[in-house]
Scaffold this active site. Structure first.
Site: not given
Ligand SMILES: NC(=O)c1ccc[n+]([C@@H]2O[C@H](COP(=O)([O-])OP(=O)(O)OC[C@H]3O[C@@H](n4cnc5c(N)ncnc54)[C@H](OP(=O)(O)O)[C@@H]3O)[C@@H](O)[C@H]2O)c1
Length: 308
Positions: A41, A189
């Site tokens: 994001g 998940y």
């Molecule tokens: N990384 C990958 O390889 C990957 C692969 C497939 C799908 N995804 C998807 O990509 C999306 C983003 O994941 P990411 O990898 O970027 O993870 P990330 O770095 O942990 O980012 C997650 C984001 O979601 C926010 N968040 C988490 N819990 C929350 C809550 N209770 N209320 C409001 N906001 C919340 C976090 O806020 P904070 O900054 O405050 O923690 C952060 O902005 C997710 O939907 C994930 O399933 C990621």
């Protein structure tokens, strides 16, 4: 004849396909984005701001949102606006969206990226399994509440940041809170991501002829903070082992820019993308009968249209 994988297994090789890019600008467009304070994001917000979009975020941390707001100002000259909501509390999500609706007559792009992964079962205050609530119910409620505004703002685009993890499935509509089964992190998940895809086909039907598109994407296997909440052992595994196999998160931001802006996708809706390449999701995530049921359950669980 060269061996070809069946459609549902092509995700294995799709991650190596070249990605598409766009130079299309987003001047005058307003983007509401969740999960912008980290990972996928964050990159999405930066790429869209660079392309000229105004950024409005819903974040849980005011401190992180404030820092990002300033960073975006240094890129585009305009501070990003934000609302605060913890997605484990759907009442807060609803209030944040209502506040956005009151402030912004037009929202042209909605990106639902906030997400979590837990290796163990946890429940929200309302008694929902946390991953289902944060990854699916919150994004469902935001999309539901934003739908009319997206239609009023057409042409507009909705992007659900989903995952190849939907292939783990785990969705059991008789046990959404994992009371009857031992909790499996990848199953929880996969259940949330499956529910998000199943409801996306329903949203897509509702949006036909409105000028609003809705698509889902797997943002690549990229370096981010996801899973950091799972303790020291998991963090060691993530950062010391898995890290070497993960890609730079910028590719996800670039892909979000492409999906948000590219002219060739102006009419494309109801598709699943592996980054920028269209892909066939797992068969269980395309069960429309189940999808209609999950949509109804999601309405009930989010108290839609409801009050607070
Ligand atoms: N990384 C990958 O390889 C990957 C692969 C497939 C799908 N995804 C998807 O990509 C999306 C983003 O994941 P990411 O990898 O970027 O993870 P990330 O770095 O942990 O980012 C997650 C984001 O979601 C926010 N968040 C988490 N819990 C929350 C809550 N209770 N209320 C409001 N906001 C919340 C976090 O806020 P904070 O900054 O405050 O923690 C952060 O902005 C997710 O939907 C994930 O399933 C990621």
């Amino acid at each position: 004849m060269a061996f070809e994988l069946p459609d549902e297994l092509k995700f294995i090789t799709n991650s190596r396909l070249p990605q598409k890019h766009t130079a299309a600008g987003l001047d005058g467009k307003i983007c509401l984005i969740t999960g912008a304070t980290s990972g996928v994001g964050y990159q999405g917000a930066i790429y869209l701001a660079r392309a000229g979009a105004r950024i409005v975020m819903i974040a849980r941390s005011a401190e992180k949102a404030e820092a990002l707001s300033e960073e975006i100002r240094s890129i585009s000259g305009v501070r990003a606006d934000y609302r605060i909501a913890d997605f484990t509390r759907l009442g807060e999500v609803r209030s944040a969206v209502e506040s956005v609706l009151a402030a912004y007559p037009k929202i042209h792009i909605l990106i639902n990226s906030a997400g979590v992964h837990f290796t163990h079962r946890t429940l929200t205050e309302a008694g929902y399994e946390t991953v289902f609530c944060v990854n699916h119910l919150a994004s469902f409620l935001i999309t539901r509440l934003m739908l009319d505004r997206m239609i009023d703002s057409a042409p507009s685009r909705i992007i659900q940041v989903n995952s190849e993890g939907h292939r783990f499935n785990g969705l059991n509509v008789n046990d959404l809170n994992w009371e009857k089964r031992p909790y499996i992190g990848l199953g929880g998940y996969g259940a949330a991501k499956t529910a998000q895809l199943l409801t996306m086909w329903e949203f897509n039907d509702m949006l036909k002829g409105t000028g609003v598109t809705i698509n889902a994407m797997h943002p690549g296997a990229v370096r981010s903070n996801i899973g950091n909440n799972n303790g020291a052992f998991y963090r060691f595994y993530l950062h010391k082992i898995l890290w070497h196999f993960l890609k730079e998160p910028e590719i996800a931001g670039d892909a979000l820019h492409y999906l948000s802006a590219s002219p060739e996708l102006a009419e494309t809706s109801g598709k699943f993308f592996n980054l920028t390449n269209e892909e066939v999701p797992a068969p269980h995530a395309m069960n429309r009968t189940l999808g209609k049921f999950v949509f109804e359950i999601s309405d009930k669980m989010t108290n839609y249209p409801g009050g607070k």
